[in-house]
Every structure is written in structure tokens, then in C-alpha cells.
Design an enzyme around this catalytic site. Structure first.
Site, PDB file in Angstrom:
ATOM      1  CD  GLU A  52      35.696  12.928  27.552  1.00 60.02           C
ATOM      2  OE1 GLU A  52      35.025  12.570  28.540  1.00 60.02           O
ATOM      3  OE2 GLU A  52      35.720  14.101  27.130  1.00 60.02           O
ATOM      4  CG  LEU A 207      39.347  46.128  37.073  1.00 59.38           C
ATOM      5  CD1 LEU A 207      37.881  46.128  37.487  1.00 59.38           C
ATOM      6  CD2 LEU A 207      40.226  45.696  38.247  1.00 59.38           C
ATOM      7  CG  LEU A 307      32.426  45.275  46.565  1.00 62.84           C
ATOM      8  CD1 LEU A 307      30.907  45.124  46.640  1.00 62.84           C
ATOM      9  CD2 LEU A 307      32.853  45.633  45.139  1.00 62.84           C
ATOM     10  CB  SER A 310      29.118  43.787  50.543  1.00 60.78           C
ATOM     11  OG  SER A 310      28.818  44.993  51.208  1.00 60.78           O
TER      12      SER A 310
END
Length: 371
Positions: A52, A207, A307, A310
Site C-alpha cells: 500500500e 542447492l 531424511l 523423517s
């Protein structure tokens, strides 16, 4: 253009902040008079002007008077002081006569308070306008603010026969270039990407978001679950830690822990310990609670099956990329999710199909956890 077009323009503007606003929401705003947009804005980055105020600033920069105009905003305007002063104050002072709101803000500091402040000031407010479309902008923010936990996306790529690697352990590449490019877009949209030490040792991933499209993209923090602080010194993650954040979370204390932490610190790597669960593994609930406390509102998990198992209880979405390849073999090691599994179909984690996308010959199935 009609009212729906104005809000949909605000939605498109909000998307421009993707990846940069964490842990704040994506928000867009347009100011309209006489059926014409006279100013627009969006939340560019956490700490910057809210949508805004950005729209009002742009109007002022162009010498545009907004008195008597209507503002369309994808999320209820804030009414408290955080990194920025209240947007309700700016709207009231601007002379805007009507506010059209898409999503309701679940933040306890707002949650209807913004609308009340505006109405108390004599401003007309219309709520829930294209709310479903506006809500789709911010599943991460809504989950984070209401559950105090990161929004978790579990991603994996597999062959048509359910394999994540060949019998020799090779996995580059299961999917094609288009699908992998889409993974990079997902990385750019989240606060962090997580993997396990097994994947680091096997694949040496970087990554990061690496999209060659001429646009600057947000780089997520990289998080490694590494119980014994075994991350290789020559890994791509270590080598890039001084230019893109890396955090290693470990769970076992032994004589070399202090020296190893010291060495990682000098490489630019943050380390954090976490408690162990009853099975002697790092407690992922505690990990995600800690990440939320650090301000990490979303995590993309790209890991091996152990993993992934998990993480599964905490996954809000699953992104399953399926390639038209058959690797064969009888091993249960090279599957997306390992662990002990369930005894009965009734015990399965329940997700619903949220979308199907095609990238070349590869297919992405998106699932959301059933509530």
C-alpha cells in the site's frame, strides 16, 4: 477493466516479490479512479515498503492525487508498527475513500484490526474480494504465522518404476532440463533448501538457484542435516558458504565436535546442535521449530529416502517429478521415501492432488496434505 481485473493485477504484482519477502507475505496493491489504474505497488522485500505504501509512494512520485480513489490490496492492511509503520495510517492520511481487500490476515497483530481501523476512520471497506485467488499467494505465510512452523515442501525425482537411482547409485540425471529448471524456480521461492549428509556425500549438490533468465533471484539458505559433522571439506556447499548461507545441524557430541565447528565457522558455515529422538536420530520436529524461531518460514527438502521419511510428518506439500524411464532392480534403498512404512493403508499419510504439470517428457505431481 473491471473490479476483478484490478485485483488480479494486484495479484500479479504481488508475485514479483516471490522469494524476497520472507517471512513476510506477498502483497500487491493498485489504486483506481474512474475505472482506471492510477498507481500500483507491491512488497518488494522484507524490510521495504509494504504494498500500500509502495503504491502511494509511486502515486506521489508521479504527481498523482489519490484523494477519493479506491485501493485494491491482496491482503488486509496492517495496523501495527513492525519494520514499517501501519499501512492503515498511510491509507487514512492519503484521502482514499474505499479499500477492497482480498485475503484476511491471520496475524494476531492484524486479524480484522486493519479493517476496523479503516472503517472507524470513515473509509468504506469491502472484504473477501477474490479471496480464494488472493489466498493462493500466501500458503507459506498463513501456515508460518498460525502454526509457528515452516511450510515444508518435500521434493523428489523418480523413474516410472519408482527408482531414485540406478543399482550402482547413479542419479544424474533422472529428469530432463525443463523439470530441473522448475526445481530452481521452487528454490528461489522458499527461504531454505534442506538436504542430508548422505546426499551431500553421494551427489555433492550446490542447492542454489541457478536460472539463466536475466533476473536476479533470491538465494535460499542451504541446510544440511549431518549428525556427526561429516560434511566433506571439498564439498560444493563448503566452497560456496561465504557467498551463500550454509547451516549444518548436528546431533552428536564427541571429542572432535568443537574443533570441527571452529573449522566450519572459518569457512563461513553456521552450525547448530539439535536433540535426538528416541531412535537416536536428529529430532526433525525440534529442527523445524528452531528454523521457525530463526525466521525461516519455508523449506524445500531435496534429500534421500531416509531424511525424506523423517520429514514426511511435517510436509505440507509433495512435489513428485516422474520421468519416463525404467531403472529396474529389486533394492528398496533407491526409493523416494524409506523408513519402516505403515502396516495398513489406513495408516498412510494423506495428501490430495493439487496440480499436474508437464516439463518435456517429465511430469510433476503436486500434492497438498489433507487437513
Amino acid at each position: 477493466m473491471d473490479e476483478k481485473d484490478f485485483m488480479r493485477r494486484a495479484i500479479e504484482l504481488a508475485k514479483l516479490g516471490s522469494g524476497w519477502t520472507h517471512p513476510n507475505p506477498l502483497v500487491g496493491a493498485v489504486i483506481v479512479r474512474d475505472g482506471r489504474i492510477i498507481a500500483e505497488g507491491y512488497h518488494h522485500k522484507c524490510g521495504d515498503l509494504h504494498a500500500e505504501r509502495d503504491a502511494l509512494k509511486n502515486a506521489a512520485s508521479n504527481g498523482t492525487d489519490v484523494k477519493g480513489a479506491t485501493i485494491y490490496v491482496t491482503l488486509e492492511p496492517c495496523c501495527h508498527t513492525g519494520r514499517q509503520p501501519p499501512c492503515t495510517q498511510a491509507i487514512i492520511e492519503s484521502g482514499i475513500k474505499k479499500v477492497v481487500v482480498g485475503s484476511r490476515d491471520p496475524n494476531p497483530l492484524v486479524n480484522g484490526g486493519g479493517v476496523k481501523v479503516l472503517r472507524d476512520a470513515g473509509i468504506e471497506v469491502e472484504q473477501d474480494f477474490l479471496r480464494e485467488e488472493c489466498d493462493k499467494l500466501n500458503p507459506i505465510f498463513f501456515h508460518y504465522i498460525t502454526h509457528k512452523m515452516p511450510y515444508v515442501i518435500l521434493k523428489y525425482a523418480m523413474t516410472a518404476d519408482g527408482r531414485t537411482a540406478t543399482v550402482t547409485g547413479k542419479s544424474k540425471w533422472i529428469t530432463g532440463e525443463e523439470a530441473r529448471r522448475n526445481v530452481h524456480r521452487t528454490r528461489a521461492s522458499v527461504a531454505a533448501v534442506m538436504t542430508g549428509i548422505g546426499t551431500v556425500k553421494a551427489d555433492d549438490p550446490l542447492l542454489t538457484c541457478r536460472l539463466d533468465d536475466g533476473i536476479e533471484h533470491h538465494q535460499p539458505e542451504r541446510i544440511v542435516i549431518d549428525s556427526y559433522l561429516e560434511i566433506p571439506e571439498e564439498s560444493a556447499l563448503i566452497k560456496s558458504a561465504k557467498t551463500s548461507k550454509v547451516t549444518v545441524i548436528y546431533g552428536y557430541f564427541n571429542p572432535h565436535t568443537s574443533d570441527r565447528r571452529e573449522w566450519l565457522y572459518h569457512q563461513g558455515v553456521k552450525t547448530a546442535d539439535s536433540r535426538l529422538d528416541e531412535n537416536g536420530r536428529i529430532d526433525m520436529k525440534k529442527v523445524f521449530e528452531s528454523l521457525a524461531e530463526w525466521g525461516i518460514d519455508s523449506v524445500l527438502v531435496e534429500s534421500g529416502g531416509e531424511l525424506a521419511a523423517s520429514v514426511l510428518p511435517f510436509a505440507n506439500e509433495i512435489h513428485a517429478y516422474i520421468a519416463p524411464k525404467i531403472f529396474g532392480g529389486v533394492s528398496d534403498i533407491r526409493v523416494p521415501i524409506r523408513g519402516e512404512g505403515v502396516d495398513s493403508p489406513d495408516d498412510a499419510a494423506q495428501f490430495s492432488l493439487d496440480g499436474v504439470e508437464k516439463f518435456g517428457d517429465d511430469v510433476l505431481l503436486k500434492y497438498k496434505r489433507k487437513m
